[in-house]
Write a protein that holds these residues in place. Structure first.
Motif, PDB file in Angstrom:
ATOM      1  N   LEU A  62      -4.560   3.009   3.069  1.00 57.32           N
ATOM      2  CA  LEU A  62      -3.371   3.056   3.913  1.00 57.32           C
ATOM      3  C   LEU A  62      -2.328   2.049   3.454  1.00 57.32           C
ATOM      4  O   LEU A  62      -1.130   2.303   3.556  1.00 57.32           O
ATOM      5  N   GLN A  63      -2.787   0.898   2.975  1.00 59.89           N
ATOM      6  CA  GLN A  63      -1.898  -0.141   2.445  1.00 59.89           C
ATOM      7  C   GLN A  63      -2.615  -0.860   1.319  1.00 59.89           C
ATOM      8  O   GLN A  63      -3.837  -1.011   1.348  1.00 59.89           O
ATOM      9  N   MET A  64      -1.823  -1.328   0.359  1.00 52.74           N
ATOM     10  CA  MET A  64      -2.373  -2.116  -0.745  1.00 52.74           C
ATOM     11  C   MET A  64      -1.292  -3.105  -1.162  1.00 52.74           C
ATOM     12  O   MET A  64      -0.175  -2.696  -1.513  1.00 52.74           O
ATOM     13  N   GLN A  65      -1.620  -4.381  -1.091  1.00 53.25           N
ATOM     14  CA  GLN A  65      -0.666  -5.411  -1.473  1.00 53.25           C
ATOM     15  C   GLN A  65      -1.340  -6.396  -2.415  1.00 53.25           C
ATOM     16  O   GLN A  65      -2.515  -6.728  -2.235  1.00 53.25           O
ATOM     17  N   ARG A  66      -0.589  -6.844  -3.392  1.00 54.41           N
ATOM     18  CA  ARG A  66      -1.051  -7.870  -4.320  1.00 54.41           C
ATOM     19  C   ARG A  66      -0.238  -9.131  -4.078  1.00 54.41           C
ATOM     20  O   ARG A  66       0.925  -9.063  -3.669  1.00 54.41           O
TER      21      ARG A  66
END
Length: 133
Positions: A62-66
């Motif tokens: 649903l979400q992916m952040q680095r």
């Protein structure tokens, strides 16, 4: 200031995260090496076919952040490290949404003319609880 290679690798990582959240396993597959070794935060190890099956059949990202990405480029390969925060739903589980925080080490390799992700290792981070231990 980033070099052209560094800028390209950061862009490929953005594309990888976007392919996961958009559910585009075909786009994701083009970024991954046929020799992929993907180690999940749970310790499960998958090759390319197993990982693509996991992404298409078991996980809905649903979400992916680095965050805090660092990159060390050498001739023919690069090591990328940094935080990763993912929100996902595992299918066919009970539909619960899970948030995973990890520190990730990635090995990007120049295969022919294309950079591809060859190795991915996620180490789980404790969720913020206010406890400094």
């Amino acid at each position: 200031m980033f070099t052209t290679i560094e800028s390209r690798l950061f862009e490929l990582e953005r594309q990888r995260c976007r392919a996961l959240t958009d559910g585009h396993t075909d786009k994701l597959a083009r970024l991954l090496s046929p020799k992929l070794s993907h180690v999940h935060a749970t310790g499960r190890v998958e090759n390319l076919d197993q990982y693509l099956r996991y992404v298409s059949e078991r996980a809905e990202f649903l979400q992916m952040q680095r965050s805090n990405l660092q990159l060390d480029v050498e001739p023919g390969f690069a090591v990328m490290t940094g935080g990763q925060s993912a929100v996902l739903r595992l299918k066919p589980d009970d539909g619960r949404i899970r948030r995973l925080e990890a520190w990730v080490t990635q090995l990007w390799v120049l295969e022919g003319k294309d950079w591809r992700l060859r190795a991915f290792q996620a180490t789980p981070l404790p969720m913020a609880t206010g406890d400094s231990s």
